[in-house]
Design an enzyme around this catalytic site. Structure first.
Site, PDB file in Angstrom:
ATOM      1  N   GLY A 205      10.201   1.767  -1.127  1.00  0.00           N
ATOM      2  CA  GLY A 205      11.049   1.221  -2.164  1.00  0.00           C
ATOM      3  C   GLY A 205      10.157  -0.008  -2.766  1.00  0.00           C
ATOM      4  O   GLY A 205       9.269  -0.263  -2.195  1.00  0.00           O
ATOM      5  N   CYS A 206      10.430  -0.245  -4.022  1.00  0.00           N
ATOM      6  CA  CYS A 206       9.608  -1.317  -4.726  1.00  0.00           C
ATOM      7  C   CYS A 206       9.867  -2.696  -4.075  1.00  0.00           C
ATOM      8  O   CYS A 206       8.796  -3.323  -3.795  1.00  0.00           O
ATOM      9  CB  CYS A 206      10.228  -1.255  -6.182  1.00  0.00           C
ATOM     10  SG  CYS A 206      11.923  -1.376  -6.438  1.00  0.00           S
TER      11      CYS A 206
END
Lengths: 343, 343, 343, 343
Positions: free
Chosen positions: A148-149
């Site tokens: 994920g970011c």
């Protein structure tokens, strides 16, 4: 040439994959799929891609995805876990940009994502695609769980401290701020211009889905469970994440800047700034870089790490392509030399 | 390899030249100059260029500019006119991004720019670098006057109408809106965040320096002088210009969309949108495209042209490189295939 | 005290009515209605109103609207035309901020709004609530059709020229730019932060619903039909409209600034700037002012009018309260002395 | 009526004082001073004030400041310390919005502000103007040191925890984000639109001038010195500060929401949100409110406090007027009932 398909190429992450792959010298884009837009030219929906890509969206059922060498899933959580297994068994590799294969424990996944996992048997096989941590394993797998970011930037920020056992692991703090594109292209009140512009707030302070993913990664660095408080905030910018990380140093005498510079000296996509500089998100806009600085205010017991990335590039599509390059034995920066767009 | 130098590489246009030239396959960047920053690494001033460029700024006096094959001037108005002649005589080509060689008449130049022209003898020789109009002449010159950002988009927008004598030329209107980077990097009250954000206004409604340049170009298309009202506005965005152009049609029955599509069919950097679509500046952010649409509201006598560009690319640095490619006989799009960054 | 109710107080215009009415010294807020949010405290949905208003949303059916002295409709087009007649017959006055009663001709309304008009018998009775034009009539009616945001600023901008027969009326041009709040609170792709921020485009260039309303008003000023090209654009700001208006002067010798200054000398909410100044939207943010400047570039035949307003105040809720003040014989500025929020 | 003068009314804080005081029912604005703009109408420099204020700027030397009942200093640091003593001795009260009288220890002041203090003898007398902490003392003084924008929100955020000895005071963390107006109206590269928009970064992570002021206030709450890490960040918004505060709880079992609600129940300008809500800066834009929420993620040992204010109102001009109201025995909210401008 690597035959590449993208499932779900109407979100920000999918469009970004198209932008980056369109100029990748070793890639042929075979199919991009979208149920809602099937039959329409991609460039009709996204005018920024006019003259760049000639493909029409195809239905995921019709596309010969299994003929691809690699399939990227840029779909909402809960889609890849249904479709990836068949593709893997047909011989394609899969890079999943959603959260479906990021956690090892299906119970934990089900707790945070609110649905039953459809292919828990593949969780063990999936490799968490943070190259700076798992480069070797990524090269050997067929199923990459792209981070994920938020988890990307928080893990890269804490990594040198945790790998070297320099901080108390029971009281890590990650105060992280994300641009609006991190919330995806779905229509929501919070992401309307009039709500997001000229404002700033935290959200999910009580607990965010990326928490277990981050803790899992940090624990892997230390060999033990960690205590982490993670507070995400919504920034009124389109692209960019800034993490401000706090940790209690065991020994205030360590040269933190030297530690970070050494750890990342050979990483092409992690840039440790000169001592005293502060990274800004604009300096990575559109590029696959994560820029990092580390401070020790007043020489005290707290290390402060500042780390930025473009959430759609190093935080999603760019890192996914970095993983693809590793999977196929290409130089890791192939097709990823875009320079940040400044100003 | 073409040896390239950039004079004045600390403004937005100069930095953009560096960004674009750094990945140009036929270019070697020999020197970038700045009086104020000489001796400092370019990447220290512009962190977006870290890892991209290794050069330090040199003093324009010390740099062996005359050894370059081509020198770009990204300087304020009034600098190139002093330095270009010696470089030209030494055998270098010059592409001037400032206004110094854009007008033919030194008196007119002096009226609008408030200083005496230092090298009026070169005005006749300079070729106005709008490739869609002057491609052949550009290929034969050694001195290119690169068009202003406003003039580029306004001329491309009116060109098909004027070349074909379809509109009244005494009452053209150009209502144009520019992002803040168009004002340059100099510190001014109007370009401070708190003044420019969340606001919008016109400026210089009584007369803007780009007016004679635009009128000159439009007149060249018609063979006669034109009457033009040009009102520039400041947009709260970083990059992007949007021109909304109005002209009275002589014959409301012309198929305007077909006219534009045909005129620009072979132009790589002018994109005529499908009928009914409206271009947005975001669709060209970071790219060398100018996207255009034309309307005839209620089938009436007024043609409305909508045209967008990135003021720093097609409106400045990108077009300058397009001109360099023409000068050196390269395919026109060499090094200019950057895809717009969206979102 | 005037008993006031607001129907549809969950949109931007409705919330703005609450903000302005909450401090109006002659108003008691009786009810605010919303089908979707009924039963919930208004301040729970809009935290900016915490501590300001204690009301819960009520269902429009349950609210004793007919007991109000005046009912504001801040509803989507097509609602007020159903509910206003019964309220009027019960003795309440109605100020409709939607478009339902703005046009005289039901056929024209149905053409532009795509539905049959539910109470065409009231169209003749409705007074168009632009005080600077219709002050007397407003004071005598029970049904005010509050002008649209675009029509307000365009009519105020052209008024002195048209009332005095100074321009050619067959070729008026209105190039108008609106902040995103003008599009309302409904979720749409175009009003998402990532689509609207850092971008700018025109929309509805072929024809916008406000066109007939504006032409109707302008025609009333001249006594004849007018030819108008109206191109709306979406600005990346929350509040604010900027109109740039163009008209061909019959006599270039008129002193336009003096004309405007005289026309609006006694208008409290129209401010003509000093000669040479350009109005910016920030200077009216949150206030009921319309600020105007007029130019005659190069002394030529074209008048250029620049006019700004806050689309939610003078363009909607503020003007509605100005109309209420007139209806009830209060000083026109009562409750409308908010100073623009700058920066 | 209280006769009020403002010294230095060309910065954001000074203009905001004018905006708020112009509608204060008990105030008469006697003089506003500016060396640079003397003789010019205030409304010529700030068009948002057209029609609101009729004063011209006067020179601080010429203005009969000593005739005022109270003089606000909205000057850069280092000005009030020279001019305040004479005014005080002449009988005026002084509210200083700069940092000149905020610290008790002149040596500490000189360390952080880089100049010698001109009137150290007044430091002891000055009362730190945070009404929620020092209301009584403020009512008895003639010299108020108005708190900084960061210190206001950080102190209000930590206050209930520290006053009740609930947290470890050696490891407090304040991660704070400020809109650009917090940096003042001086021209700087960092506050240019193209640098600040679409970006986010920390600054002064090694040590910011507000650190000693905040520590001083926090220590006063606990009776002991505190350990604080304070990292400020620059937000791409005009107005608004968001503090995210972290503290280690001594007893994780405390009901934090109840604690905060009780502590601030009688404070008109501190609003504790319902449990689970997150404050956003937009909800206080233009108003004197500070809105606060408190979380205890996963029921763990860390308290997370979220607090927002408008840096120009509760963080500067509004709080200064709140202090003036206390000084003159007026109800504390007099003239401070502006509702936040949303959206």
């Amino acid at each position: 040439m690597i035959r590449v398909s993208i499932v779900g190429a109407t979100g920000y992450t999918g469009v970004e994959l198209v932008r980056l792959l369109a100029t990748h010298p070793e890639v042929e884009l075979a199919a991009v799929t979208s149920r809602g837009e099937r039959g329409k030219p991609v460039a009709d929906i996204f005018p920024s891609l006019r003259g760049v890509i000639d493909l029409d969206y195809s239905d995921p059922e019709d596309a010969a995805l299994a003929d691809s060498d690699v399939v990227f899933f840029a779909t909402p959580n809960g889609t890849a876990m249904h479709q990836a297994p068949a593709l893997l068994e047909a011989g394609a590799k899969v890079i999943d940009l959603s959260a479906d294969y990021r956690l090892r424990d299906p119970a934990q996944w089900e707790h945070w994502y609110g649905q039953q996992h459809a292919s828990p048997g593949y969780l063990d096989e999936a490799v968490y695609g943070l190259p700076e941590m798992n480069r070797k394993l990524i090269g050997q797998t067929r199923l990459v769980a792209n981070p994920g970011c938020y988890p990307t930037v928080v893990q890269l920020g804490f990594m040198p401290l945790l790998e070297n056992d320099l901080v108390a692991t029971d009281s890590l703090i990650a105060d992280v701020k994300s641009g609006v594109s991190g919330a995806g292209r779905k229509l929501t009140p919070a992401t309307q211009f009039c709500a997001a512009a000229e404002s700033f707030s935290a959200y999910a302070a009580a607990g965010h889905r990326h928490l277990p993913e981050i803790k899992h990664g940090l624990s892997a660095m230390t060999g033990d469970t960690v205590g982490l408080v993670f507070v995400p905030h919504l920034l009124p910018i389109i692209r960019g994440i800034h993490a401000t990380l706090y940790a209690r140093l065991k020994d205030p005498g360590t040269d933190l800047h030297e530690l970070y510079a050494r750890r990342y000296a050979r990483e092409q996509f992690v840039d440790v700034l000169p001592q005293g500089a502060h990274p800004d998100t604009a300096s990575v806009k559109g590029s696959n870089s994560c820029r990092i600085a580390v401070f020790q205010p007043q020489g005290g017991a707290t290390a402060v790490v500042l780390a930025v990335e473009d959430n759609l590039v190093k935080g999603a599509a760019g890192q996914a392509i970095q993983n693809m390059n590793i999977l196929f034995g290409l130089p890791e920066a192939t097709g990823l030399t875009q320079i940040a767009l400044w100003p």
